[in-house]
Design an enzyme around this catalytic site. Structure first.
Site, PDB file in Angstrom:
ATOM      1  N   SER A   9     -12.345   2.911  -2.218  1.00 49.72           N
ATOM      2  CA  SER A   9     -12.304   3.382  -3.706  1.00 49.72           C
ATOM      3  C   SER A   9     -13.816   4.134  -3.822  1.00 49.72           C
ATOM      4  O   SER A   9     -13.511   4.521  -4.894  1.00 49.72           O
ATOM      5  CB  SER A   9     -11.752   2.330  -5.275  1.00 49.72           C
ATOM      6  OG  SER A   9     -10.960   1.804  -4.275  1.00 49.72           O
ATOM      7  N   GLN A  48       1.374  -1.149  -0.021  1.00 46.84           N
ATOM      8  CA  GLN A  48       0.127   0.155  -0.062  1.00 46.84           C
ATOM      9  C   GLN A  48       0.490   1.108   0.378  1.00 46.84           C
ATOM     10  O   GLN A  48       1.755   2.114   1.208  1.00 46.84           O
ATOM     11  CB  GLN A  48      -0.721   0.151   1.073  1.00 46.84           C
ATOM     12  CG  GLN A  48      -1.266  -1.082   1.175  1.00 46.84           C
ATOM     13  CD  GLN A  48      -2.567  -1.559   0.507  1.00 46.84           C
ATOM     14  OE1 GLN A  48      -3.712  -0.633   0.102  1.00 46.84           O
ATOM     15  NE2 GLN A  48      -2.541  -2.383  -0.950  1.00 46.84           N
ATOM     16  N   ALA A 107     -11.841   3.352   4.007  1.00 49.25           N
ATOM     17  CA  ALA A 107     -10.869   2.300   3.389  1.00 49.25           C
ATOM     18  C   ALA A 107      -9.603   2.876   2.767  1.00 49.25           C
ATOM     19  O   ALA A 107      -9.853   4.321   2.613  1.00 49.25           O
ATOM     20  CB  ALA A 107     -11.232   1.391   2.663  1.00 49.25           C
ATOM     21  N   HIS A 108      -9.243   2.202   1.970  1.00 50.53           N
ATOM     22  CA  HIS A 108      -8.131   2.750   0.750  1.00 50.53           C
ATOM     23  C   HIS A 108      -8.764   3.658   0.029  1.00 50.53           C
ATOM     24  O   HIS A 108      -9.655   2.919  -0.884  1.00 50.53           O
ATOM     25  CB  HIS A 108      -6.778   1.675   0.756  1.00 50.53           C
ATOM     26  CG  HIS A 108      -7.333   0.232   0.629  1.00 50.53           C
ATOM     27  ND1 HIS A 108      -6.149  -0.896  -0.059  1.00 50.53           N
ATOM     28  CD2 HIS A 108      -8.292   0.305   0.040  1.00 50.53           C
ATOM     29  CE1 HIS A 108      -6.789  -1.764  -0.798  1.00 50.53           C
ATOM     30  NE2 HIS A 108      -8.518  -1.038  -0.715  1.00 50.53           N
ATOM     31  N   ASN A 109      -8.172   4.279  -0.598  1.00 46.71           N
ATOM     32  CA  ASN A 109      -8.608   5.638  -2.384  1.00 46.71           C
ATOM     33  C   ASN A 109     -10.236   5.794  -2.222  1.00 46.71           C
ATOM     34  O   ASN A 109     -10.047   6.581  -3.085  1.00 46.71           O
ATOM     35  CB  ASN A 109      -8.055   4.717  -3.018  1.00 46.71           C
ATOM     36  CG  ASN A 109      -6.297   4.037  -3.825  1.00 46.71           C
ATOM     37  OD1 ASN A 109      -6.454   3.070  -3.154  1.00 46.71           O
ATOM     38  ND2 ASN A 109      -5.473   5.140  -3.443  1.00 46.71           N
TER      39      ASN A 109
END
Lengths: 350, 350, 350
Positions: C263, C202, C243-245
């Site tokens: 995302s 990541q 969460a990521h993005n």
């Protein structure tokens, strides 16, 4: 080893301390507690849930604690008592007393000179204690805890490592706060003005009664103006959110992952299931039970159990049924129309 | 810069390491990985999800990793392989190896003399290491972590800052524990007796296998009597609650905000969606997939996908439909009554 | 005491600062703010929610802040203004300014020599500041915080105790991060290959704008490749997972216990209710409101309120109704069959 240095007790000795009736050999000695499933002959096990009755037949335990209904379900030496789980809890404490505290503050702890810390308190490495903090006798403050200015903690309390308490919050006696707990963070008070959120100062405190246990990473926000209050004997599991100005009545137990929105008032002796939610500004009566995964959106004024979880299914079945949910009002309408159709012409009974 | 000091690799070199078939110029050099959308000509991107196929047409990437079905969907230099996402993971590790550890314990760390800490371990500022702790070779313990007495951590593990592990818990090799993780806090064991909750001592441990990653602020409670167990290769996301005596089978992946209640046993290779819940004392078979926001209330003995989320709607539509939910049993009853009405007199077919 | 050393203000002075129209005695002095319910005569209270109108009749407050509709609902000295809650927020800040910072780093803080820390910054005990960290003027970094290498924090920000920020993440100006917040932990990126999960590095960052507040124990994962982005003025409550993005648009407010999957892109000025969830890879338009306990599984392209919570009931009623949910598609089918039955022979109207 137990607190009095002994490694084994006979059933007679155990019943002498905690009551209950012995059936079978009272001189049998046990050296610890265990589950029915994993017990060895030197252990005492217990049956508190009929679900585990089959294990009573097969357990290798040397003795068991059972309720009246299971009195004759085993030939093992046993203690018969009204509340086997509570009885077991007491026996377990006998064999597993809390580890003794090591009085004194670690050299790396940073304790403001104005703080009141009795000599018999244990303070771990890296703890930060602010101004005018008062810590009661016999407390243990784990490594890395932070106590803000003006915090007070009652005697006999235990903070595990990395607990944070913001300024001016009050914790009662014999509290157990697990790691990652945050007490007194700002409530979520924001006011929209001309396209921007203004922060509303959160100037209340958190006030926690005696004998409260709070699970890992649970958060309790301070009140906006008045205090957030947790009464005596409340038990909170992990990862719970208690918003500003919530009031939780005495002896209520709340399972993990629950969220309680601002200013709601929960009664005494409630039991709240995991991952449920309580909307803001509600009042929940005493002895209400809320099932897991249930959102309470209206006040509840009567004891009882309340539920609102969607029943799960294999995905394909869920998909078929859930698709119809979006047409449920229409379906009801169609049924009403069917009912309004003139009934078919009467015929003579068969 | 990569571990071997290089800043660029050709496709030929990459395929030499990781396999796959090159289509287009094998000598093209790339200096890093990127998404299709943001890649520059010095990057290699990947297509693992057909959703992003349009971006394959417009990407500025210098090269791409694709699966067989997309082999001819681009003219860019490419590596064709059976599992583009896994392939990409390996290439990304090539360009972004874990930062090297800085051996030694920071002066402010507090390490009990009885702890076993190899020389090549990195221990950050303010870490507290209890008695009889054993840390394996090559571990990194981030700032502010607390390891209770008797904890053991396998070699090659990484604890990010502010992780707490309670006493006697065991962590396997190559673990990654993110900040705020709490391992071994007391399970929620309480017994009601005469209007008060008695605490049931939680004397089990948490035992975690090899290659387990646990996300930020996730909590794993110790067992009541037996252990809480997390097998090899399990991946837990953030803010998950694992209650006492849960058993999670190898290679199961659990998304964020999930709660697993006490004593449930989850199989191997399960995938559990975000914010779902599993009630206590259940058994979930291997390779079960649980959708997001689903509460599992019964054991599942067959692989498959299970779902139980309420479908969302615009609020007014939801209100109309949800109001009918409270009358669904009655509606079904009314339909039964309609069906029981004598059918209208038959007529000849049209 | 207020920032300028005063302990009381008259309504005239307050309105002089913040506007609004005075009704009643403008010389009345107040010494602080309070709720209608608990106010004493030396306090100013406010009415922002018609729900509390009855308390306006009975309050002991010395003065109140009200909107135009309630102008004549009390005879107390009052300030009438368009937005009583925002007005109250400003008055509250007047009486309760943030505590002054105590410049300087505590001796026990560990600050890498390469870090840029202005003189007027307060750094608490046990803080760990990594290489190349930049902290803006006037920041307060609470005890036990950990700032990874390359972190930058804008001026005027406040990190409460025990916040963790992973390397290279950027925090804007005037941020407030509450205890237990984790910024920049690895996103949940794993690729299955031959029966094992590979970790996907990541390598994105978390980039946070100005005037963002993040509640206790909330986690924000770093991007997988590109960054996770939180724009200006976003307000996040406690125990939220980002969460990521994920990309959160400016001035969006999110209540506690929400999970946002990878995302997804959330618009500006959205309001997201507690314990709701947003699936991955979705786009949510500006000014969308999502009700508590609602899972959003599809993108939303129009402002409005969206809901998907199961309505709770007493358990027995829920059981009856929920059982039918599993037969809803079949019920709809049966209704269709009933509708298709030939209508009964027409009769003349009654």
């Amino acid at each position: 080893m137990t607190r009095d240095g002994r490694t084994a007790y006979s059933l007679r000795e155990i019943a002498g301390r905690f009551g209950g009736e012995i059936a079978g050999d009272p001189e049998i000695q046990v050296q610890g507690v265990a589950t029915l499933e994993s017990a060895t002959p030197d252990r005492i096990a217990f049956l508190a849930n009929a679900r585990y009755l089959p294990q009573l037949k097969t357990t290798r335990a040397g003795a068991v604690i059972v309720g009246e209904p299971a009195r004759n379900s085993t030939r093992l030496p046993r203690i018969v008592c009204p509340n086997p789980y509570a009885y077991f809890a007491r026996v377990s404490v006998l064999f597993h007393p809390a580890p003794p505290l090591r009085p004194g503050a670690h050299a790396s702890a940073v304790i403001d000179g104005s703080a009141v810390v009795p000599e018999d308190v244990e303070i771990g490495p890296g703890v930060a204690v602010g101004r005018d903090v008062r810590i009661g006798a016999g407390c243990i403050i784990g490594a890395g805890c932070s106590l803000g200015d003006g915090v007070a903690i009652g005697s006999g309390s235990r903070l595990h490592a990395n607990v944070t308490i913001y300024r001016d919050c009050l914790i009662g006696e014999r509290a157990i706060l697990h790691s990652g707990v945050v007490i007194g963070s700002d409530g979520f008070g924001i006011a929209m003005e001309e396209g921007r959120w203004l922060k509303v100062p959160q100037i209340g405190r958190v006030v926690i009664g005696n004998d409260v246990e709070i699970g890992a990473n649970t958060t309790v926000d301070r009140g906006a103006l008045d205090d957030t209050v947790i009464e005596d004997g409340v038990k909170l599991d992990n990862l719970i959110q208690v918003a500003h100005n919530v009031h939780i009545g005495a002896h209520t137990a709340i399972a993990a992952c629950v969220g309680i929105a601002g200013s709601s008032r929960i009664g005494r002796y409630c039991r709240i299931g995991g991952a449920s939610g309580i909307s803001g500004h509600l009042t929940i009566a005493d002895r209400v039970e809320i099932s897991a995964f249930t959102l309470i959106t209206k006040s509840i004024d009567r004891a009882g159990t309340y539920t609102g979880a969607y029943p799960f299914e294999p995905h394909a079945a869920w998909r078929r049924n859930a698709a119809q949910l979006r047409h449920l009002a229409e379906l009801a309408q169609r049924v009403r129309r069917l009912e309004k159709r003139r009934k078919p012409p009467k015929r003579s009974k068969p």
